[in-house]
Design a protein around this motif. Structure first.
Motif, PDB file in Angstrom:
ATOM      1  N   GLN A  79      -9.325  -6.276   8.900  1.00 34.05           N
ATOM      2  CA  GLN A  79     -10.121  -5.700   7.883  1.00 34.05           C
ATOM      3  C   GLN A  79     -10.490  -4.105   8.363  1.00 34.05           C
ATOM      4  OE1 GLN A  79     -13.283  -7.480   5.923  1.00 34.05           O
ATOM      5  NE2 GLN A  79     -12.500  -9.580   6.337  1.00 34.05           N
ATOM      6  N   GLN A  80     -10.633  -3.928   9.642  1.00 37.35           N
ATOM      7  CA  GLN A  80     -10.894  -2.597  10.311  1.00 37.35           C
ATOM      8  C   GLN A  80      -9.569  -1.833   9.959  1.00 37.35           C
ATOM      9  OE1 GLN A  80     -13.917  -1.164  10.960  1.00 37.35           O
ATOM     10  NE2 GLN A  80     -14.718  -2.993  10.362  1.00 37.35           N
ATOM     11  N   HIS A  81      -8.457  -2.255  10.382  1.00 36.52           N
ATOM     12  CA  HIS A  81      -7.272  -1.362  10.273  1.00 36.52           C
ATOM     13  C   HIS A  81      -7.296  -1.109   8.542  1.00 36.52           C
ATOM     14  CE1 HIS A  81      -5.147  -2.238  14.026  1.00 36.52           C
ATOM     15  NE2 HIS A  81      -6.274  -1.800  14.099  1.00 36.52           N
ATOM     16  N   LEU A  82      -7.400  -2.066   7.796  1.00 33.76           N
ATOM     17  CA  LEU A  82      -7.309  -1.892   6.259  1.00 33.76           C
ATOM     18  C   LEU A  82      -8.179  -0.759   5.875  1.00 33.76           C
ATOM     19  CD1 LEU A  82      -5.868  -2.445   3.695  1.00 33.76           C
ATOM     20  CD2 LEU A  82      -7.503  -4.689   3.340  1.00 33.76           C
ATOM     21  N   ARG A  83      -9.444  -0.747   6.181  1.00 38.31           N
ATOM     22  CA  ARG A  83     -10.408   0.192   5.949  1.00 38.31           C
ATOM     23  C   ARG A  83      -9.932   1.603   6.124  1.00 38.31           C
ATOM     24  NH1 ARG A  83     -15.478  -1.765   4.285  1.00 38.31           N
ATOM     25  NH2 ARG A  83     -15.970  -3.878   4.282  1.00 38.31           N
ATOM     26  N   ASN A  84      -9.336   1.669   7.361  1.00 39.53           N
ATOM     27  CA  ASN A  84      -8.692   2.938   7.688  1.00 39.53           C
ATOM     28  C   ASN A  84      -7.738   3.401   6.600  1.00 39.53           C
ATOM     29  OD1 ASN A  84      -9.035   4.855  10.064  1.00 39.53           O
ATOM     30  ND2 ASN A  84      -6.974   4.403  10.417  1.00 39.53           N
ATOM     31  N   VAL A  85      -6.925   2.701   6.182  1.00 39.42           N
ATOM     32  CA  VAL A  85      -5.940   2.989   5.386  1.00 39.42           C
ATOM     33  C   VAL A  85      -6.572   3.212   3.786  1.00 39.42           C
ATOM     34  CG1 VAL A  85      -3.793   2.301   4.225  1.00 39.42           C
ATOM     35  CG2 VAL A  85      -4.233   1.667   6.573  1.00 39.42           C
ATOM     36  N   ALA A 121      -9.258   4.406   3.538  1.00 41.77           N
ATOM     37  CA  ALA A 121     -10.077   5.653   3.492  1.00 41.77           C
ATOM     38  C   ALA A 121      -9.222   6.780   3.181  1.00 41.77           C
ATOM     39  CB  ALA A 121     -10.765   5.889   4.689  1.00 41.77           C
ATOM     40  N   TYR A 122      -7.951   6.752   3.756  1.00 44.09           N
ATOM     41  CA  TYR A 122      -7.027   7.866   3.460  1.00 44.09           C
ATOM     42  C   TYR A 122      -6.509   7.845   2.084  1.00 44.09           C
ATOM     43  CZ  TYR A 122      -2.759  10.576   3.787  1.00 44.09           C
ATOM     44  OH  TYR A 122      -2.144  11.747   3.551  1.00 44.09           O
ATOM     45  N   LEU A 123      -6.625   6.453   1.589  1.00 49.31           N
ATOM     46  CA  LEU A 123      -5.994   6.486   0.095  1.00 49.31           C
ATOM     47  C   LEU A 123      -7.131   6.787  -0.819  1.00 49.31           C
ATOM     48  CD1 LEU A 123      -3.737   3.305   0.388  1.00 49.31           C
ATOM     49  CD2 LEU A 123      -2.987   5.589   0.139  1.00 49.31           C
ATOM     50  N   LEU A 148       0.859  -1.133   0.016  1.00 53.94           N
ATOM     51  CA  LEU A 148       0.035   0.150   0.042  1.00 53.94           C
ATOM     52  C   LEU A 148       0.851   1.278   0.043  1.00 53.94           C
ATOM     53  CD1 LEU A 148      -2.694  -1.405   2.516  1.00 53.94           C
ATOM     54  CD2 LEU A 148      -3.142  -0.488   0.124  1.00 53.94           C
ATOM     55  N   ASP A 149       1.763   1.245   0.948  1.00 54.38           N
ATOM     56  CA  ASP A 149       2.771   2.496   0.986  1.00 54.38           C
ATOM     57  C   ASP A 149       3.508   2.691  -0.584  1.00 54.38           C
ATOM     58  OD1 ASP A 149       2.011   2.690   3.550  1.00 54.38           O
ATOM     59  OD2 ASP A 149       3.595   1.970   4.566  1.00 54.38           O
ATOM     60  N   ASN A 150       4.207   1.490  -0.911  1.00 54.08           N
ATOM     61  CA  ASN A 150       4.884   1.670  -2.174  1.00 54.08           C
ATOM     62  C   ASN A 150       3.954   2.215  -3.413  1.00 54.08           C
ATOM     63  OD1 ASN A 150       7.817   0.810  -2.434  1.00 54.08           O
ATOM     64  ND2 ASN A 150       7.097  -0.921  -1.030  1.00 54.08           N
ATOM     65  N   ALA A 151       2.823   1.786  -3.507  1.00 50.93           N
ATOM     66  CA  ALA A 151       2.172   2.481  -4.596  1.00 50.93           C
ATOM     67  C   ALA A 151       1.479   3.536  -4.351  1.00 50.93           C
ATOM     68  CB  ALA A 151       1.094   1.413  -5.241  1.00 50.93           C
ATOM     69  N   SER A 152       1.602   4.028  -3.138  1.00 53.81           N
ATOM     70  CA  SER A 152       0.958   5.376  -2.818  1.00 53.81           C
ATOM     71  C   SER A 152       1.716   6.505  -2.975  1.00 53.81           C
ATOM     72  CB  SER A 152       0.650   5.286  -1.425  1.00 53.81           C
ATOM     73  OG  SER A 152       1.493   5.524  -0.418  1.00 53.81           O
ATOM     74  N   ALA A 188      -5.760   5.975  -5.661  1.00 55.28           N
ATOM     75  CA  ALA A 188      -6.565   6.956  -5.629  1.00 55.28           C
ATOM     76  C   ALA A 188      -7.935   6.580  -6.579  1.00 55.28           C
ATOM     77  CB  ALA A 188      -6.356   8.267  -5.801  1.00 55.28           C
ATOM     78  N   GLY A 189      -9.244   6.591  -5.860  1.00 53.39           N
ATOM     79  CA  GLY A 189     -10.519   6.591  -6.904  1.00 53.39           C
ATOM     80  C   GLY A 189     -10.632   5.023  -7.207  1.00 53.39           C
TER      81      GLY A 189
END
Ligand code: FMN
Length: 185
Positions: A124-130, A132-134, A91-95, A104-105
């Motif tokens: 899943q809850q932690h992933l949803r948080n990330v 949302a930011y993305l 997630l970080d690398n492609a952001s 995004a999108g």
């Protein structure tokens, strides 16, 4: 060729991963106009902001695959009540670099299987948080917290009878979500 391409990101690198099996079985439940592409994340470097100006080939490949997809399906185990580091690293690398995120999108679906009774709920809850930011519109319902049990998959790797209707319904909702949010030119 399907009309919609889904990038499938699995949060486990394990050879016999239940989540990999779930990703494969789920893709077989997809509608005819969907195709599913498995995305390799095990060869990515550990994210280092110093490399934003010259990303590794594996990072460029990841970003191109996400950019070319109409949606992303995350299938992940829970590690220590969160997402595996290998998934966060992807997630970080492609952001990055800032302003050039591949995520995004892109409409997302989140699902996972674990041997624990809560079936990846906290991951899943932690992933949803990330996500949302993305800025990834993420399917909210139905939630799918899958516990790895005998019979989850049949001998051919398809979803077993006990979970078939639920996961078929989940896939229909996810496909509808992608159709609604995909940015088709
Ligand atoms: C480092 C590590 C941490 C784990 N933490 C959790 C956890 O927090 N919750 C859970 O339900 N299972 C946990 N497990 C067990 C996983 O559910 C199990 O290993 C599962 O098979 C991993 O998914 P996979 O088969 O796709 O590799 C953990 C496993 C590992 C290796």
């Amino acid at each position: 060729m399907g009309q919609y391409t889904i990038a499938v990101v699995v949060g486990s690198l394990r050879k016999d991963s239940f989540n990999r099996q779930l990703a494969t079985a789920l893709s077989r439940l997809g509608p005819d106009d969907f195709q599913f592409a498995s995305i390799e994340i095990g060869d990515l470097p550990l994210y280092n902001q110093d490399n934003d100006s010259h990303p590794a080939a594996s990072v460029q490949r990841l970003k191109a695959a996400i950019a070319g997809a109409d949606g992303v399906l995350f299938v992940t185990p829970e590690y220590n009540r969160s997402i595996p580091g290998v998934l966060k690293n992807a997630l970080d690398n492609a952001s990055r670099p800032y302003g050039d995120s591949a995520w995004a999108g892109k409409p997302a679906g989140v699902i996972g299987v674990s041997i624990g009774a809560i079936g990846t709920a906290l991951a899943q809850q932690h992933l949803r948080n990330v996500l949302a930011y993305l800025d990834m519109p993420t399917l909210a319902q139905p939630e799918a917290f899958i516990q790895a049990k005998e019979g989850l998959f049949d001998a051919d790797g398809n979803v077993g009878a006990g979970s078939h209707d639920f996961l078929q319904g989940w896939m229909k909702q996810y496909a509808d979500w992608v159709r609604k949010h995909a940015k088709k030119s």
